[in-house]
Design an enzyme around this catalytic site. Sequence first.
Site, mmCIF file in Angstrom:
data_model
loop_
_atom_site.group_PDB
_atom_site.id
_atom_site.type_symbol
_atom_site.label_atom_id
_atom_site.label_comp_id
_atom_site.label_asym_id
_atom_site.label_seq_id
_atom_site.Cartn_x
_atom_site.Cartn_y
_atom_site.Cartn_z
ATOM 1 N N ARG A 187 29.843 18.916 79.702
ATOM 2 C CA ARG A 187 30.403 20.103 79.055
ATOM 3 C C ARG A 187 31.812 20.309 79.604
ATOM 4 O O ARG A 187 32.212 19.638 80.550
ATOM 5 C CB ARG A 187 29.529 21.344 79.292
ATOM 6 C CG ARG A 187 29.515 21.820 80.726
ATOM 7 C CD ARG A 187 28.645 23.083 80.884
ATOM 8 N NE ARG A 187 28.847 23.643 82.221
ATOM 9 C CZ ARG A 187 28.131 24.635 82.735
ATOM 10 N NH1 ARG A 187 27.148 25.170 82.038
ATOM 11 N NH2 ARG A 187 28.384 25.085 83.938
ATOM 12 N N GLU A 198 33.867 30.038 83.127
ATOM 13 C CA GLU A 198 34.335 29.501 84.414
ATOM 14 C C GLU A 198 35.580 28.639 84.256
ATOM 15 O O GLU A 198 35.597 27.453 84.622
ATOM 16 C CB GLU A 198 33.202 28.749 85.108
ATOM 17 C CG GLU A 198 32.093 29.699 85.517
ATOM 18 C CD GLU A 198 31.153 29.143 86.573
ATOM 19 O OE1 GLU A 198 31.079 27.916 86.737
ATOM 20 O OE2 GLU A 198 30.495 29.954 87.249
ATOM 21 N N CYS A 222 46.754 14.689 79.622
ATOM 22 C CA CYS A 222 46.906 14.125 78.274
ATOM 23 C C CYS A 222 48.366 14.234 77.831
ATOM 24 O O CYS A 222 49.143 14.983 78.428
ATOM 25 C CB CYS A 222 45.980 14.844 77.295
ATOM 26 S SG CYS A 222 46.586 16.459 76.768
ATOM 27 N N GLU A 277 27.375 36.286 86.164
ATOM 28 C CA GLU A 277 26.221 35.458 86.528
ATOM 29 C C GLU A 277 25.845 35.832 87.950
ATOM 30 O O GLU A 277 26.662 35.735 88.867
ATOM 31 C CB GLU A 277 26.563 33.961 86.452
ATOM 32 C CG GLU A 277 26.794 33.505 85.030
ATOM 33 C CD GLU A 277 27.123 32.013 84.932
ATOM 34 O OE1 GLU A 277 26.826 31.261 85.881
ATOM 35 O OE2 GLU A 277 27.679 31.619 83.903
HETATM 36 C C1 GLA Z 1 27.880 28.206 86.494
HETATM 37 C C2 GLA Z 1 27.910 28.226 84.993
HETATM 38 C C3 GLA Z 1 26.550 28.370 84.381
HETATM 39 C C4 GLA Z 1 25.531 27.569 85.132
HETATM 40 C C5 GLA Z 1 25.521 27.996 86.555
HETATM 41 C C6 GLA Z 1 24.401 27.308 87.317
HETATM 42 O O1 GLA Z 1 28.111 29.425 87.068
HETATM 43 O O2 GLA Z 1 28.757 29.188 84.453
HETATM 44 O O3 GLA Z 1 26.617 27.982 83.049
HETATM 45 O O4 GLA Z 1 25.849 26.231 85.036
HETATM 46 O O5 GLA Z 1 26.761 27.664 87.118
HETATM 47 O O6 GLA Z 1 24.439 27.515 88.643
HETATM 48 ZN ZN ZN Z 2 45.633 18.048 78.066
#
Ligand code: GLA
Ligand code: ZN
Length: 654
Positions: free
Chosen positions: A104, A143, A151, A302
């Site tokens: 991701r 995040e 690039c 989170e």
């Molecule tokens: C990060 C991400 C979440 C998840 C947590 C797991 O904070 O934002 O999507 O992956 O870590 O610890």
């Molecule tokens: Zn780039």
Amino acid sequence: MIKVGMAYYPEQWDRSLWEDDAARMAKLGVRVVRLAEFAWSRLEPSEGRFHFGWLDSAIDTITRHGMQVLLCTPTNSAPMWLYTDHPETVQCGRDGRPIATGIRGHRCIQSPVFRRYAARITTEMARRYAGRPEVYGWQIDNELESSHCTCPSCREAFRRWLRERYGTTAALNKAWGNEVWSGEISDWEQIQPPVSEDYMPDWYNPACMLDYERFGAWCLADYVRQQRDIIKGYDPDATVTTNSWFCANMPDFQQEYACLDVAAYDNYPPMVLPEDGETLYSNAFGLDLVRSFKRKNFWILEQLAGAGGCWSPMGPAPEPGMIEGYAMQAVAHGADLVSFFRWRSSCSGAEMLGHGVLDHDDRDNRRLAEIGRFCRRLEQMPDLDRTSIRGQVAMLYGADQEFALKNQRQSEGFAYWTQLRLFHDACMGLGIGLDILPEDAPLEGYKAVLAPTHYVTDPALARRLEGFTAQGGTVVITNRSGVKDKHNNCLFGEPLPTVFRRLCGCRVKEYDAIGARRQHIAAADGSGYDVTGWCDILEPEGAQVWARYTEKFYAGAAAVTKNAFGTGCAYYVGTVGERALYRALMAEICRERDIPMLEGLPLGVEVTARRGQGGLYRFFFNNTLRAVDFPLDGQTVALAPMEMKIQAGDGRWL
Ligand code: GLA
Ligand code: ZN
């Protein structure tokens, strides 16, 4: 009231579960459900075909149970069709080649093509949902880190950014000191990002590195602003934020959050507690730093709810009391929303072993019970969101210091965050209310200002600190202050700490970067402290000697000084000491400036206060796995492991 939230991924669960999930969350005390963060492939399964029906149903289900939703733009994870149709949207790594997709966060946030698609999905979401009463707020992406993509469009953007800043290649050559190692450029095309697989950051020109970091931070802020403007275009009253973490490619948080309504943080405190070391109060430090981004209360998007997995081997289960205790700790440091990650551990995907509240068995468990207890406690303090935190001691944090010191190592083990944390640790240990502030924040109302390692120098700050001290404040300056100019070149012709020399009444005659080795200092009051990392050998120019070195060729030379300046005073700490040194300094400052402190707090206990229209609440948190007790106003306060006790303004314990 302070809100409790929950991350929920309806797209990962059979629809037959949604109703029951919503009912259970509502019963638990959840008020805000965080949705859609990585759901782009479900929202736009193929180019320009949007499917919002499922999200509408999920939102309906949630709101029928009396909860609101926090909507995330799904731009962290672009759908696979975007990467294959437009390969130029894939981020390039340090080797200059596109990174392999399949996890991701592969998108280049600077790519104009990616920006177009990100803007379009954001627009579709905002058009559909912005302004609806069921929407509590918005999270942009996930995040985010400063962009270090290599690039072609990022290379071009870096050149453009430099061109706008310097105008001519000659001006850039001068600012960067490019005559060294034949680094002079005669054409903007010769500029390359200072990254490669084989080199250490401190082998590149520090002036170039600092601008590269500033550029990366600017890209991020620009990216955030684009999505924010789209959402606000549909609902000017929307509360818009993005969730931060302290990552390798650290952004400039002030800049990032400037256009956002509230700061937000992903709070994953340690489950194996450091018994004693420098990181003892590190989680408290992170929370206090997040509060500084907008100098007000913040959101946790989170919050730890179970053992981690995926990004590392599975970690230990949270000890009893940890989930509740850490959530309370966030509130005690200024959180107004605490949203747990995540409702249920997923059964598929890389993060299936990253634990949410519920396990795969879907049964109520002790983690759920702890969150329930947290909710009940918040219900006892319905006005808590109308309070905030304000200390009498401020500590300055600057993104330029972060960037410059990260990329050019001073001595083995010497780190900007350690410098900050040592002072923060002392304040925590003495129950002193501390606010972290950006370097340009007003200082009125504070009695003491700690400015550890102001390395990339802003002479205006030195003048402001002189003014603050002249009027009766106390200032602390440390080693590696006043070293660099704004381009990250060394200041010439003036002894260190250059712009702070007058304020501190001392100069650095010589220094010894001792790295991991030890030295010792003896204070004037007879106490002694081990020091490490760095030793400035000081020559007082009016300052009093607070402590002297006892070893090596500079035994007897000043290590820490204290200078009367106007009606205030300035300390200069020329070395990096053990915890007791900072405790002694802070206790002296508090006594002299009449700043409240609590001596006799057991190690690991945190005391904070929130006050305002909603009343006064004092928080006493035991961030250890030992039972502790300590004296307070003639009583004894006992705290079980990870326990939080709260005292209301009228003396009642909650
Ligand atoms: C990060 C991400 C979440 C998840 C947590 C797991 O904070 O934002 O999507 O992956 O870590 O610890
Ligand atoms: Zn780039």
